[in-house]
Design a protein around this motif. Structure first.
Motif, PDB file in Angstrom:
ATOM      1  N   VAL A 139     -30.493 -37.994  28.015  1.00  0.00           N
ATOM      2  CA  VAL A 139     -29.919 -38.734  26.699  1.00  0.00           C
ATOM      3  C   VAL A 139     -30.804 -37.604  25.741  1.00  0.00           C
ATOM      4  CG1 VAL A 139     -28.931 -40.561  27.580  1.00  0.00           C
ATOM      5  CG2 VAL A 139     -31.113 -40.707  26.594  1.00  0.00           C
ATOM      6  N   ASP A 140     -30.034 -37.599  24.517  1.00  0.00           N
ATOM      7  CA  ASP A 140     -30.767 -37.222  23.339  1.00  0.00           C
ATOM      8  C   ASP A 140     -31.448 -38.517  22.804  1.00  0.00           C
ATOM      9  OD1 ASP A 140     -29.865 -34.577  23.725  1.00  0.00           O
ATOM     10  OD2 ASP A 140     -28.093 -34.789  22.574  1.00  0.00           O
ATOM     11  N   LEU A 141     -32.723 -38.403  22.436  1.00  0.00           N
ATOM     12  CA  LEU A 141     -33.572 -39.553  21.955  1.00  0.00           C
ATOM     13  C   LEU A 141     -33.449 -39.471  20.119  1.00  0.00           C
ATOM     14  CD1 LEU A 141     -36.858 -40.186  23.641  1.00  0.00           C
ATOM     15  CD2 LEU A 141     -34.709 -41.292  23.788  1.00  0.00           C
ATOM     16  N   PHE A 142     -33.839 -38.280  19.823  1.00  0.00           N
ATOM     17  CA  PHE A 142     -33.676 -38.040  18.262  1.00  0.00           C
ATOM     18  C   PHE A 142     -34.045 -36.816  17.944  1.00  0.00           C
ATOM     19  CE2 PHE A 142     -38.451 -38.708  19.601  1.00  0.00           C
ATOM     20  CZ  PHE A 142     -39.064 -38.001  18.832  1.00  0.00           C
ATOM     21  N   THR A 143     -33.973 -36.466  16.608  1.00  0.00           N
ATOM     22  CA  THR A 143     -34.281 -35.089  15.828  1.00  0.00           C
ATOM     23  C   THR A 143     -35.315 -35.496  14.892  1.00  0.00           C
ATOM     24  OG1 THR A 143     -32.032 -34.418  16.425  1.00  0.00           O
ATOM     25  CG2 THR A 143     -33.145 -33.229  14.988  1.00  0.00           C
ATOM     26  N   ALA A 144     -36.264 -34.836  15.111  1.00  0.00           N
ATOM     27  CA  ALA A 144     -37.329 -34.549  13.828  1.00  0.00           C
ATOM     28  C   ALA A 144     -37.264 -33.406  12.989  1.00  0.00           C
ATOM     29  CB  ALA A 144     -38.832 -34.640  14.432  1.00  0.00           C
ATOM     30  N   ASP A 145     -37.169 -33.497  11.741  1.00  0.00           N
ATOM     31  CA  ASP A 145     -36.997 -32.392  10.760  1.00  0.00           C
ATOM     32  C   ASP A 145     -38.436 -32.253  10.299  1.00  0.00           C
ATOM     33  OD1 ASP A 145     -34.253 -31.913  11.029  1.00  0.00           O
ATOM     34  OD2 ASP A 145     -33.877 -33.894  10.256  1.00  0.00           O
ATOM     35  N   PHE A 146     -38.977 -30.863  10.128  1.00  0.00           N
ATOM     36  CA  PHE A 146     -40.153 -30.423   9.574  1.00  0.00           C
ATOM     37  C   PHE A 146     -39.861 -29.357   8.546  1.00  0.00           C
ATOM     38  CE2 PHE A 146     -41.035 -32.261  13.868  1.00  0.00           C
ATOM     39  CZ  PHE A 146     -42.039 -33.082  13.365  1.00  0.00           C
ATOM     40  N   VAL A 147     -40.681 -29.103   7.818  1.00  0.00           N
ATOM     41  CA  VAL A 147     -41.003 -27.962   6.894  1.00  0.00           C
ATOM     42  C   VAL A 147     -42.362 -27.394   6.818  1.00  0.00           C
ATOM     43  CG1 VAL A 147     -41.227 -27.262   4.428  1.00  0.00           C
ATOM     44  CG2 VAL A 147     -39.316 -28.880   4.952  1.00  0.00           C
ATOM     45  N   LEU A 148     -42.185 -26.156   7.310  1.00  0.00           N
ATOM     46  CA  LEU A 148     -43.557 -25.054   7.682  1.00  0.00           C
ATOM     47  C   LEU A 148     -44.322 -25.029   6.329  1.00  0.00           C
ATOM     48  CD1 LEU A 148     -45.074 -24.440  10.159  1.00  0.00           C
ATOM     49  CD2 LEU A 148     -44.188 -22.369   9.841  1.00  0.00           C
ATOM     50  N   ALA A 149     -45.478 -25.119   6.217  1.00  0.00           N
ATOM     51  CA  ALA A 149     -46.499 -25.102   4.718  1.00  0.00           C
ATOM     52  C   ALA A 149     -46.008 -23.660   4.365  1.00  0.00           C
ATOM     53  CB  ALA A 149     -47.746 -25.502   4.899  1.00  0.00           C
ATOM     54  N   ALA A 150     -45.959 -23.347   2.979  1.00  0.00           N
ATOM     55  CA  ALA A 150     -45.879 -22.173   2.794  1.00  0.00           C
ATOM     56  C   ALA A 150     -46.965 -21.534   2.596  1.00  0.00           C
ATOM     57  CB  ALA A 150     -45.284 -22.296   0.966  1.00  0.00           C
ATOM     58  N   GLY A 151     -47.081 -20.150   2.492  1.00  0.00           N
ATOM     59  CA  GLY A 151     -48.411 -19.391   2.463  1.00  0.00           C
ATOM     60  C   GLY A 151     -49.108 -19.377   3.708  1.00  0.00           C
ATOM     61  N   LEU A 152     -48.444 -19.714   4.646  1.00  0.00           N
ATOM     62  CA  LEU A 152     -49.271 -19.581   6.108  1.00  0.00           C
ATOM     63  C   LEU A 152     -49.332 -18.283   6.585  1.00  0.00           C
ATOM     64  CD1 LEU A 152     -48.092 -22.856   8.059  1.00  0.00           C
ATOM     65  CD2 LEU A 152     -50.246 -22.533   6.781  1.00  0.00           C
ATOM     66  N   PRO A 153     -50.416 -17.723   7.401  1.00  0.00           N
ATOM     67  CA  PRO A 153     -50.386 -16.446   8.013  1.00  0.00           C
ATOM     68  C   PRO A 153     -49.173 -16.517   9.237  1.00  0.00           C
ATOM     69  CG  PRO A 153     -52.388 -17.822   8.245  1.00  0.00           C
ATOM     70  CD  PRO A 153     -51.484 -18.613   7.485  1.00  0.00           C
TER      71      PRO A 153
END
Length: 181
Positions: A139-153
């Motif tokens: 079963v699908d438990l959940f979805t987590a949404d993220f934003v990767l930090a700007a300026g990362l190498p």
């Protein structure tokens, strides 16, 4: 460990050319015993992109299964760990509703996942009276949404990891990290 039953494996190791040491025995034999006895509650995360661009969003879908097909357990308290210096969690949605109690974003002060880079986790808890999740697995438990930090190498590696605060009685958590770069 994993949920795959495997044969014990024996191998030979030969040491040679020591540096500043003397070998007492040059050849040794070792056996890896199958200790993956289970049963397990298993979670697997899949990222919408394994290489998200800096400043961009990505999703991690988390699925649940058991090693023995049991769909009538007492629940699960699951932590999803991440490095907040590299990514921001923006939401948790599509949560499996049956038995869902709560979610909490917390500081990872005890380093529950053994990764010093992860400093935050979201704790999600489901509870059942030996009827959770009560539907065909996986079963699908959940979805987590993220934003990767700007300026990362480009190519900076990180991982999203899972640990259990509580698994069903007699079960251990089986999981693999979601590797990002």
């Amino acid at each position: 460990g994993d949920a795959t039953t495997e044969q014990d494996e024996t191998f030979t190791l030969e040491l040679s050319s020591p540096n500043s040491a003397v070998l007492g025995t040059e050849i040794g034999e070792a056996t890896i015993y199958n200790d993956d006895s289970g049963p397990y509650q298993a979670v697997a995360g899949t990222a919408s992109s394994a290489t998200p661009a800096a400043g961009q969003g990505f999703r991690v879908d988390v699925a649940y299964d058991t090693s023995n097909g049991n769909q009538d357990l007492s629940g699960l308290s699951l932590r999803l760990h991440f490095d907040s210096s590299l990514m921001t969690m923006t939401s948790v949605d599509n949560i499996l509703p049956k038995g869902f109690l709560n979610q909490q974003l917390q500081d990872d002060v005890s380093d529950e996942d053994g990764d010093t880079r992860t400093d935050k986790f979201v704790l999600l808890t489901w509870f059942g009276l030996n009827d959770w999740p009560g539907e065909t697995l996986p079963v699908d438990l959940f979805t987590a949404d993220f934003v990767l930090a700007a300026g990362l190498p480009i190519g900076l590696p990180t991982a999203i990891r899972f640990t259990a605060q509580d698994a069903s009685l007699g079960y251990a958590l089986l999981h693999e990290p979601v590797e990002l770069s």
